[in-house]
Design an enzyme around this catalytic site. Structure first.
Site, PDB file in Angstrom:
ATOM      1  N   CYS A  37       0.818  -1.220   0.000  1.00  0.00           N
ATOM      2  CA  CYS A  37       0.000   0.000   0.000  1.00  0.00           C
ATOM      3  C   CYS A  37       0.848   1.264   0.000  1.00  0.00           C
ATOM      4  O   CYS A  37       0.322   2.371  -0.105  1.00  0.00           O
ATOM      5  CB  CYS A  37      -0.944   0.014   1.198  1.00  0.00           C
ATOM      6  SG  CYS A  37      -2.141  -1.319   1.145  1.00  0.00           S
TER       7      CYS A  37
ATOM      8  N   HIS B  17     -11.150  12.583  -7.230  1.00  0.00           N
ATOM      9  CA  HIS B  17     -10.094  12.632  -8.249  1.00  0.00           C
ATOM     10  C   HIS B  17      -8.856  13.383  -7.749  1.00  0.00           C
ATOM     11  O   HIS B  17      -8.287  14.203  -8.467  1.00  0.00           O
ATOM     12  CB  HIS B  17     -10.619  13.218  -9.571  1.00  0.00           C
ATOM     13  CG  HIS B  17     -11.491  12.252 -10.314  1.00  0.00           C
ATOM     14  ND1 HIS B  17     -12.793  11.986  -9.935  1.00  0.00           N
ATOM     15  CD2 HIS B  17     -11.238  11.470 -11.383  1.00  0.00           C
ATOM     16  CE1 HIS B  17     -13.309  11.090 -10.751  1.00  0.00           C
ATOM     17  NE2 HIS B  17     -12.388  10.742 -11.645  1.00  0.00           N
TER      18      HIS B  17
ATOM     19  N   GLU C 119     -13.110   0.842   1.431  1.00  0.00           N
ATOM     20  CA  GLU C 119     -11.953   0.962   0.542  1.00  0.00           C
ATOM     21  C   GLU C 119     -12.055  -0.039  -0.604  1.00  0.00           C
ATOM     22  O   GLU C 119     -11.651   0.240  -1.728  1.00  0.00           O
ATOM     23  CB  GLU C 119     -10.679   0.719   1.357  1.00  0.00           C
ATOM     24  CG  GLU C 119      -9.410   0.970   0.579  1.00  0.00           C
ATOM     25  CD  GLU C 119      -8.177   0.963   1.468  1.00  0.00           C
ATOM     26  OE1 GLU C 119      -8.013   1.895   2.260  1.00  0.00           O
ATOM     27  OE2 GLU C 119      -7.402  -0.002   1.382  1.00  0.00           O
TER      28      GLU C 119
HETATM   29 ZN   LIG Z   1      -5.482   1.798  -0.608  1.00  0.00          ZN
END
Ligand SMILES: [Zn+2]
Length: 130
Positions: free
Chosen positions: A23, A67, A115
């Site tokens: 990550c 964004h 997520e």
């Molecule tokens: Zn992530």
């Protein structure tokens, strides 16, 4: 007590600065946001709050994140933009923008940030130890 829940989404990138984690590479998510509000009574039209009002407020809070690379935004300048921190940020922004001011008896119960379709984190006031 009555509870209502709305969902909205935004797209944004982030990276989590943690050694040895994949990550830590910049990557994106379609973040799903759930907001739960409650009241112990209904208004004259039989609602806690009009769903559209709650959706509009949430979209106003989420729009500046859409964004974006979350790591570059001021709210996350001192912390990783984790799902937990995003939920906390949205919770307090929604409070500031006035859900509870607009309709004082309404309680903002919880913000949940998805997520992925199988992983989420949530924030609610008073349930965290400092
Ligand atoms: Zn992530």
């Amino acid at each position: 007590m009555y509870q209502v829940r709305i969902e909205t989404e935004f797209c944004a990138a982030h990276r989590i600065m943690k050694q040895g984690s994949k990550c830590s590479r910049l990557h994106g998510h379609n973040w799903k946001i759930e907001v739960v509000a409650s009241h112990d009574k209904l208004d004259e039209s039989g609602m806690v709050i009009d769903f559209h009002k709650l959706e509009d407020l949430t979209k106003k809070v989420v729009e500046p994140l859409d964004h974006q690379n979350l790591n570059e935004l001021a709210p996350f300048s001192n912390s990783n933009p984790t799902a937990e921190k995003i939920a906390e940020y949205i919770y307090y922004q929604a409070s500031l923008l006035g859900l509870e001011k607009l309709l004082p008896a309404i309680k903002l119960e919880k913000v949940t940030v998805w997520e992925t379709p199988t992983t989420w984190a949530s924030y609610s006031k008073g349930r965290l130890s400092n």
